[in-house]
Motif scaffolding. Sequence first.
Motif, PDB file in Angstrom:
ATOM      1  N   GLU B 104      36.589   6.488 -29.204  1.00  0.00           N
ATOM      2  CA  GLU B 104      36.261   6.689 -30.552  1.00  0.00           C
ATOM      3  C   GLU B 104      35.498   5.574 -30.996  1.00  0.00           C
ATOM      4  O   GLU B 104      35.702   4.353 -30.961  1.00  0.00           O
ATOM      5  CB  GLU B 104      37.541   6.465 -31.400  1.00  0.00           C
ATOM      6  CG  GLU B 104      38.545   7.782 -30.924  1.00  0.00           C
ATOM      7  CD  GLU B 104      39.774   7.642 -31.842  1.00  0.00           C
ATOM      8  OE1 GLU B 104      40.831   8.889 -31.268  1.00  0.00           O
ATOM      9  OE2 GLU B 104      40.140   6.773 -32.294  1.00  0.00           O
ATOM     10  N   ALA B 105      34.090   5.891 -31.247  1.00  0.00           N
ATOM     11  CA  ALA B 105      32.985   4.749 -31.335  1.00  0.00           C
ATOM     12  C   ALA B 105      32.756   4.468 -32.897  1.00  0.00           C
ATOM     13  O   ALA B 105      32.794   5.403 -33.697  1.00  0.00           O
ATOM     14  CB  ALA B 105      31.636   5.247 -30.784  1.00  0.00           C
ATOM     15  N   HIS B 106      32.727   3.210 -33.219  1.00  0.00           N
ATOM     16  CA  HIS B 106      32.561   2.703 -34.574  1.00  0.00           C
ATOM     17  C   HIS B 106      31.463   2.124 -34.377  1.00  0.00           C
ATOM     18  O   HIS B 106      30.968   0.970 -33.942  1.00  0.00           O
ATOM     19  CB  HIS B 106      33.646   1.728 -35.111  1.00  0.00           C
ATOM     20  CG  HIS B 106      35.197   2.554 -34.762  1.00  0.00           C
ATOM     21  ND1 HIS B 106      35.927   2.494 -36.072  1.00  0.00           N
ATOM     22  CD2 HIS B 106      35.688   2.975 -34.006  1.00  0.00           C
ATOM     23  CE1 HIS B 106      37.268   3.176 -35.812  1.00  0.00           C
ATOM     24  NE2 HIS B 106      36.981   3.247 -34.487  1.00  0.00           N
ATOM     25  N   ALA B 107      30.265   2.454 -35.391  1.00  0.00           N
ATOM     26  CA  ALA B 107      29.283   1.659 -35.741  1.00  0.00           C
ATOM     27  C   ALA B 107      29.300   0.529 -36.787  1.00  0.00           C
ATOM     28  O   ALA B 107      29.762   0.693 -37.861  1.00  0.00           O
ATOM     29  CB  ALA B 107      28.165   2.452 -36.233  1.00  0.00           C
ATOM     30  N   LEU B 108      29.386  -0.561 -36.584  1.00  0.00           N
ATOM     31  CA  LEU B 108      29.472  -1.810 -37.318  1.00  0.00           C
ATOM     32  C   LEU B 108      27.938  -2.420 -37.906  1.00  0.00           C
ATOM     33  O   LEU B 108      27.354  -2.990 -36.975  1.00  0.00           O
ATOM     34  CB  LEU B 108      30.231  -2.908 -36.607  1.00  0.00           C
ATOM     35  CG  LEU B 108      31.757  -2.325 -36.002  1.00  0.00           C
ATOM     36  CD1 LEU B 108      32.213  -3.166 -35.179  1.00  0.00           C
ATOM     37  CD2 LEU B 108      32.565  -1.894 -37.190  1.00  0.00           C
ATOM     38  N   ASP B 109      27.873  -2.432 -39.167  1.00  0.00           N
ATOM     39  CA  ASP B 109      26.574  -2.876 -39.543  1.00  0.00           C
ATOM     40  C   ASP B 109      26.651  -4.100 -40.309  1.00  0.00           C
ATOM     41  O   ASP B 109      26.520  -4.177 -41.824  1.00  0.00           O
ATOM     42  CB  ASP B 109      25.898  -1.718 -40.381  1.00  0.00           C
ATOM     43  CG  ASP B 109      24.531  -1.983 -40.776  1.00  0.00           C
ATOM     44  OD1 ASP B 109      23.746  -2.946 -40.234  1.00  0.00           O
ATOM     45  OD2 ASP B 109      24.048  -1.137 -41.747  1.00  0.00           O
ATOM     46  N   GLU B 110      26.991  -5.317 -39.741  1.00  0.00           N
ATOM     47  CA  GLU B 110      27.079  -6.528 -40.457  1.00  0.00           C
ATOM     48  C   GLU B 110      26.739  -7.438 -39.508  1.00  0.00           C
ATOM     49  O   GLU B 110      27.123  -7.446 -38.205  1.00  0.00           O
ATOM     50  CB  GLU B 110      28.312  -6.329 -41.245  1.00  0.00           C
ATOM     51  CG  GLU B 110      29.442  -7.205 -40.403  1.00  0.00           C
ATOM     52  CD  GLU B 110      30.992  -6.959 -41.151  1.00  0.00           C
ATOM     53  OE1 GLU B 110      31.333  -5.929 -41.226  1.00  0.00           O
ATOM     54  OE2 GLU B 110      31.575  -7.893 -41.431  1.00  0.00           O
ATOM     55  N   GLN B 111      26.896  -8.814 -40.081  1.00  0.00           N
ATOM     56  CA  GLN B 111      26.611  -9.984 -39.198  1.00  0.00           C
ATOM     57  C   GLN B 111      27.814 -10.594 -38.572  1.00  0.00           C
ATOM     58  O   GLN B 111      28.445 -10.810 -39.647  1.00  0.00           O
ATOM     59  CB  GLN B 111      25.849 -11.196 -40.025  1.00  0.00           C
ATOM     60  CG  GLN B 111      25.626 -12.567 -39.549  1.00  0.00           C
ATOM     61  CD  GLN B 111      24.749 -12.623 -38.200  1.00  0.00           C
ATOM     62  OE1 GLN B 111      23.559 -11.608 -38.287  1.00  0.00           O
ATOM     63  NE2 GLN B 111      24.875 -13.139 -37.106  1.00  0.00           N
ATOM     64  N   MET B 112      28.105 -10.699 -37.513  1.00  0.00           N
ATOM     65  CA  MET B 112      29.221 -11.159 -37.011  1.00  0.00           C
ATOM     66  C   MET B 112      29.282 -11.841 -35.756  1.00  0.00           C
ATOM     67  O   MET B 112      28.247 -11.497 -34.867  1.00  0.00           O
ATOM     68  CB  MET B 112      30.128  -9.693 -36.424  1.00  0.00           C
ATOM     69  CG  MET B 112      30.331  -8.433 -37.384  1.00  0.00           C
ATOM     70  SD  MET B 112      31.241  -7.179 -37.102  1.00  0.00           S
ATOM     71  CE  MET B 112      29.697  -6.429 -36.132  1.00  0.00           C
ATOM     72  N   GLU B 113      30.081 -12.742 -35.597  1.00  0.00           N
ATOM     73  CA  GLU B 113      30.272 -13.650 -34.490  1.00  0.00           C
ATOM     74  C   GLU B 113      30.727 -12.842 -33.290  1.00  0.00           C
ATOM     75  O   GLU B 113      31.516 -12.076 -33.383  1.00  0.00           O
ATOM     76  CB  GLU B 113      31.170 -14.845 -34.835  1.00  0.00           C
ATOM     77  CG  GLU B 113      30.977 -15.609 -35.817  1.00  0.00           C
ATOM     78  CD  GLU B 113      29.801 -16.588 -35.575  1.00  0.00           C
ATOM     79  OE1 GLU B 113      29.340 -17.127 -34.600  1.00  0.00           O
ATOM     80  OE2 GLU B 113      29.068 -17.073 -36.652  1.00  0.00           O
TER      81      GLU B 113
END
Lengths: 187, 187, 187
Positions: B104-113
């Motif tokens: 189950e894929a999640h697209a994460l659109d934010e600046q992350m370490e």
Amino acid sequence: MEVGARVDIGDPQPTSPSSTPSPTRLPNRARAGANAITPDIFSLMHYQRTGDRYIVRFESGEPVVEPLLEWLAANKIGYASLTGLGAVREAKVSYWNGETRQYEAHALDEQMEIVSFVGNATLKEGAPFLHIHVTLGRRDLSIIGGHFNGGVVHPNLELIVAQGKEAVARGLDEACGLWVMQLHERS
Amino acid sequence: MEVGARVDIGDPQPTSPSSTPSPTRLPNRARAGANAITPDIFSLMHYQRTGDRYIVRFESGEPVVEPLLEWLAANKIGYASLTGLGAVREAKVSYWNGETRQYEAHALDEQMEIVSFVGNATLKEGAPFLHIHVTLGRRDLSIIGGHFNGGVVHPNLELIVAQGKEAVARGLDEACGLWVMQLHERS
Amino acid sequence: MEVGARVDIGDPQPTSPSSTPSPTRLPNRARAGANAITPDIFSLMHYQRTGDRYIVRFESGEPVVEPLLEWLAANKIGYASLTGLGAVREAKVSYWNGETRQYEAHALDEQMEIVSFVGNATLKEGAPFLHIHVTLGRRDLSIIGGHFNGGVVHPNLELIVAQGKEAVARGLDEACGLWVMQLHERS
């Protein structure tokens, strides 16, 4: 801020020796900057070499960053990868803000597992420089983490330091404001 | 879903080159599939060999998966372990559902370490194949993570790629529907 | 406790072979203690040596700790670092409480990614001893973790076991009540 921590914005690249007033190769602990974490004891890291790797152990009450920087300088380690696990009773962890291009540092004052510790040691302007990220585990098994600025070990920290054959120097990348590894080849 | 991410179910094993239409050993970037993360720039990974390891660095705007697959093919690396740290400004991360046997894929659109990056490179049907898990750190120091399908580096990603002496091929495990490492010995 | 887990306080250092009634070098699986995780099958770990490292794979239904301890003994591995990724359908994870100096163990009964697996194998009273920390990824991408006491793999676990040239023994540190690595040198 969910982690119950004091937040003090700023403190860019605080794992660098240049965040202390005197970025010499063997910095005097007494000269540590005002924001440095204060250890209980003078550090006496335990270690043992095996092949191109060192097994390293910190004891309860020891800080991580300053003794490791000194030890890297004393052992003339110009590049190493770092991997480890252990626990701390306090730590400072940062998030790099892409808009401000600054680290936002969080002081965490609680007993936490170091669940992962991944990083490397390079040279910045001739002196050892650490780049380390950690995940930290709390009593309810929740995890927080980010860029590791330092901490006080309790009761134990175990690292593998895998030395490279050549030093790797960092140079300033003007675009992001960070010191990045200068590597010889490009794909 | 607590992470404020768009969720698109499906996309099994998307770190495989076969998830692009043309799973050649040196896939043309222009042929990347419709679901591929679009980089800003053509990738020019920096790297340097030390012993049986490569130190690798990605720059801001570079994707991770496609350039790494190409570089593995170009350097004829049939097995390597991967460890690293850095940061991304977007990423796709998956959870493997044991009931559906699908990611189950999640697209994460934010600046992350990228707080930890642990994986390996093997061969699937003769072409490089990546299996990578990541923990990602958010501004409040909370951590999310799972199976890494790709991302866009910002500002930096540093990996150690430790090459094995022999290639390791994957074969399909009918029981779980995944491609697993074929190793020579059993305890 | 946010993780929906049963909590049973106690169980100090449960990854040690001495937590089973018969801490022999090659413990009989039938003698596993009452708190041991029960595997579906007898373990047949897959592995392959490359240089000073072993690539290791566990299959679905296999426990992690007991087979790994047996394999370490059979291969006379007195020190190794461990790094890996995979997934489990159940796990036991602990937090070390600095006030009680005891581990607090949590049984987690759900399908989770092993997002990071970092540890080492040493010797305690002559028998293999594991010290492992894990981050575990849930369906919503949230992460929990800590000290790893064991688990049942599903569908896969892939480790790199990097052997050291010499064994490392642990000795009891009276101050913290833990067995710590005995290393030859001090900074």
